[in-house]
Design a protein around this motif. Sequence first.
Motif, PDB file in Angstrom:
ATOM      1  N   GLY A 216       0.615  -1.689   0.833  1.00 17.09           N
ATOM      2  CA  GLY A 216       0.278  -0.086  -0.318  1.00 17.09           C
ATOM      3  C   GLY A 216       1.245   1.399   0.074  1.00 17.09           C
ATOM      4  N   GLU A 217       2.411   0.737   0.074  1.00 12.97           N
ATOM      5  CA  GLU A 217       3.344   1.953  -0.264  1.00 12.97           C
ATOM      6  C   GLU A 217       2.930   2.992  -1.751  1.00 12.97           C
ATOM      7  OE1 GLU A 217       3.948  -1.225   0.102  1.00 12.97           O
ATOM      8  OE2 GLU A 217       4.870  -0.922  -2.311  1.00 12.97           O
ATOM      9  N   THR A 218       3.270   4.399  -1.826  1.00 14.50           N
ATOM     10  CA  THR A 218       3.666   4.942  -3.256  1.00 14.50           C
ATOM     11  C   THR A 218       5.273   4.358  -3.576  1.00 14.50           C
ATOM     12  OG1 THR A 218       4.912   6.737  -1.950  1.00 14.50           O
ATOM     13  CG2 THR A 218       2.789   6.835  -2.194  1.00 14.50           C
ATOM     14  N   LEU A 219       4.855   4.973  -4.587  1.00  8.56           N
ATOM     15  CA  LEU A 219       6.158   4.758  -5.429  1.00  8.56           C
ATOM     16  C   LEU A 219       7.665   5.769  -4.960  1.00  8.56           C
ATOM     17  CD1 LEU A 219       7.954   4.243  -7.774  1.00  8.56           C
ATOM     18  CD2 LEU A 219       7.101   6.195  -9.090  1.00  8.56           C
ATOM     19  N   ASP A 220       7.111   6.342  -4.293  1.00  9.94           N
ATOM     20  CA  ASP A 220       8.470   7.302  -3.068  1.00  9.94           C
ATOM     21  C   ASP A 220       8.978   5.929  -2.626  1.00  9.94           C
ATOM     22  OD1 ASP A 220       8.731   9.498  -5.569  1.00  9.94           O
ATOM     23  OD2 ASP A 220       7.805  10.767  -4.388  1.00  9.94           O
ATOM     24  N   ASP A 221       8.074   5.633  -1.420  1.00 10.78           N
ATOM     25  CA  ASP A 221       8.388   5.000  -0.605  1.00 10.78           C
ATOM     26  C   ASP A 221       9.552   3.236  -1.449  1.00 10.78           C
ATOM     27  OD1 ASP A 221       6.890   5.908   1.463  1.00 10.78           O
ATOM     28  OD2 ASP A 221       5.290   5.485   0.580  1.00 10.78           O
ATOM     29  N   ARG A 222       8.728   3.238  -2.474  1.00 12.08           N
ATOM     30  CA  ARG A 222       9.767   2.127  -3.072  1.00 12.08           C
ATOM     31  C   ARG A 222      11.280   2.785  -3.140  1.00 12.08           C
ATOM     32  NH1 ARG A 222       4.060  -0.358  -6.862  1.00 12.08           N
ATOM     33  NH2 ARG A 222       3.406  -0.634  -4.673  1.00 12.08           N
ATOM     34  N   LEU A 223      10.974   3.371  -3.791  1.00 13.57           N
ATOM     35  CA  LEU A 223      12.498   4.321  -4.057  1.00 13.57           C
ATOM     36  C   LEU A 223      13.230   4.625  -3.201  1.00 13.57           C
ATOM     37  CD1 LEU A 223      11.506   6.388  -6.927  1.00 13.57           C
ATOM     38  CD2 LEU A 223      12.367   3.861  -7.259  1.00 13.57           C
ATOM     39  N   ALA A 224      12.349   4.912  -1.602  1.00  9.56           N
ATOM     40  CA  ALA A 224      13.105   5.153  -0.496  1.00  9.56           C
ATOM     41  C   ALA A 224      13.007   4.409   0.063  1.00  9.56           C
ATOM     42  CB  ALA A 224      12.585   6.285   0.302  1.00  9.56           C
ATOM     43  N   MET A 225      12.986   3.446  -0.438  1.00  8.39           N
ATOM     44  CA  MET A 225      13.566   2.130   0.735  1.00  8.39           C
ATOM     45  C   MET A 225      14.512   1.383  -0.267  1.00  8.39           C
ATOM     46  SD  MET A 225      11.452  -1.815   0.624  1.00  8.39           S
ATOM     47  CE  MET A 225      12.502  -2.018  -0.363  1.00  8.39           C
ATOM     48  N   LEU A 226      14.768   1.482  -0.883  1.00 12.11           N
ATOM     49  CA  LEU A 226      15.972   1.322  -2.323  1.00 12.11           C
ATOM     50  C   LEU A 226      17.340   2.102  -2.224  1.00 12.11           C
ATOM     51  CD1 LEU A 226      14.944   0.449  -5.984  1.00 12.11           C
ATOM     52  CD2 LEU A 226      14.784  -1.066  -4.250  1.00 12.11           C
ATOM     53  N   VAL A 227      16.921   3.568  -1.571  1.00 13.67           N
ATOM     54  CA  VAL A 227      17.926   4.256  -0.961  1.00 13.67           C
ATOM     55  C   VAL A 227      18.573   4.124  -0.011  1.00 13.67           C
ATOM     56  CG1 VAL A 227      18.328   7.053  -0.949  1.00 13.67           C
ATOM     57  CG2 VAL A 227      17.182   6.325  -3.135  1.00 13.67           C
ATOM     58  N   LEU A 228      18.128   3.123   0.799  1.00 13.68           N
ATOM     59  CA  LEU A 228      18.050   3.340   2.492  1.00 13.68           C
ATOM     60  C   LEU A 228      18.728   1.644   2.654  1.00 13.68           C
ATOM     61  CD1 LEU A 228      18.118   3.378   5.190  1.00 13.68           C
ATOM     62  CD2 LEU A 228      15.645   2.010   5.107  1.00 13.68           C
ATOM     63  N   LEU A 229      18.827   1.454   1.648  1.00  7.28           N
ATOM     64  CA  LEU A 229      19.267  -0.376   1.486  1.00  7.28           C
ATOM     65  C   LEU A 229      20.741   0.433   0.834  1.00  7.28           C
ATOM     66  CD1 LEU A 229      16.249  -3.003   0.230  1.00  7.28           C
ATOM     67  CD2 LEU A 229      17.597  -3.038   2.269  1.00  7.28           C
TER      68      LEU A 229
END
Length: 344
Positions: A216-229
């Motif tokens: 239920g996350e946004t695209l920006d959440d998905r990208l922010a997760m990749l940035v965190l990793l």
Amino acid sequence: MEWPMLETPTGEAEATGQAGTGQAGFWTLQQAQALHGLPFNDLIHGAHAVHRRHFDPNAIQLSRLLSIKTGGCPEDCGYCSQSARYDTGVKATRLMALEEVVAAARRAKAEGATRFCMGAAWRSPKPRDLARVAAMVEAVKALGLETCATLGMLTGEEAGALRAAGLDYYNHNVDTSPGFYGEIISTRTLEDRLATLANAREAGLKLCCGGIVGLGETLDDRLAMLVLLANLDPAPESVPLNLWNEVAGVPVAARAERPDAIAFARLVAVARIMMPQSVLRLSAGRQYMSDEAQALCFFAGANSLFLGETLLTTRNASEERDAALFARLGLTAMPAGEGVDADA
Ligand code: SAM
Ligand code: DTB
Ligand code: SF4
């Protein structure tokens, strides 16, 4: 338009083929958005070029999971079938006996897996349980398999004991973006997770760390997760990208929305460019993906998966289907120990 529009954060032209330092850099959300916003062909081509420089593009790392302690978990992760807080129909079990685990690891090896991952539905292991898991790790390692475990939070001492027993990888996911995290889990913080990851690193364990999309996350959440990793220093050696595996009765069920194949391939490609040396795992949710969708993800840089019809409590793609897919695509199993940059 020239590919790529971006330099890597270290200033090296990683994605242009001129360099590939493999050093973790500092990626920003804006850079991830810019990559993600490239025309599809440019993005996938760029990711594949990075992939080929670091890995055999036809070799896929094969792992097998075993739930050594299922259900009854005190945590409230809103996606999980094993939380005791939700009525999901999963029955809680005790920690499995050593012999049963070794028998499952033998089967996994015979079926072609090179890594065996033991998962337990714990917030963190109790001392007695840790000793028993350490014995399992030792026995699985003795079969000639790489070992991985996912047991919840670990102190430095616990991580050290597992390493001493022969553990190669520790799986502990960030799960989602920093901004969305609080909507999914309240019983442990993202900082708790980062502390466990640091403890595992410090003990000399390799990290298997990724997250879930489709909560239920946004695209920006998905990208922010990749940035965190990608900004973990160094980036995790193994990055599982899970599509949420549907579970009835959990809070996420009301809002979950899986990305389509093109949207998911874009995420894989962004992850490949931002984490050039990490093995990227198509993890949970592969049973929802067509062969074509998986082929696209392999081309975009995914190079690892779980074999076997079940993951921990949920379904996976069938072994027959995977064997046929490997034959169709000319894929081979990545030899053990090659999960790190072939050029390094
Ligand atoms: N209990 C330990 C913990 O959470 O740290 C280890 C096991 S837990 C099941 C490992 C990871 O599996 C979670 O962090 C989450 O990312 C993933 N996971 C759990 N349920 C999932 C689901 N239904 N679909 C996709 N991924 C899931
Ligand atoms: C990970 O990131 N994916 C795997 C592994 N780490 C442990 C787990 C997926 C679990 C899917 C839900 C289940 O089968 O219960
Ligand atoms: Fe427990 Fe792990 Fe499931 Fe969270 S993800 S409820 S910690 S088993």
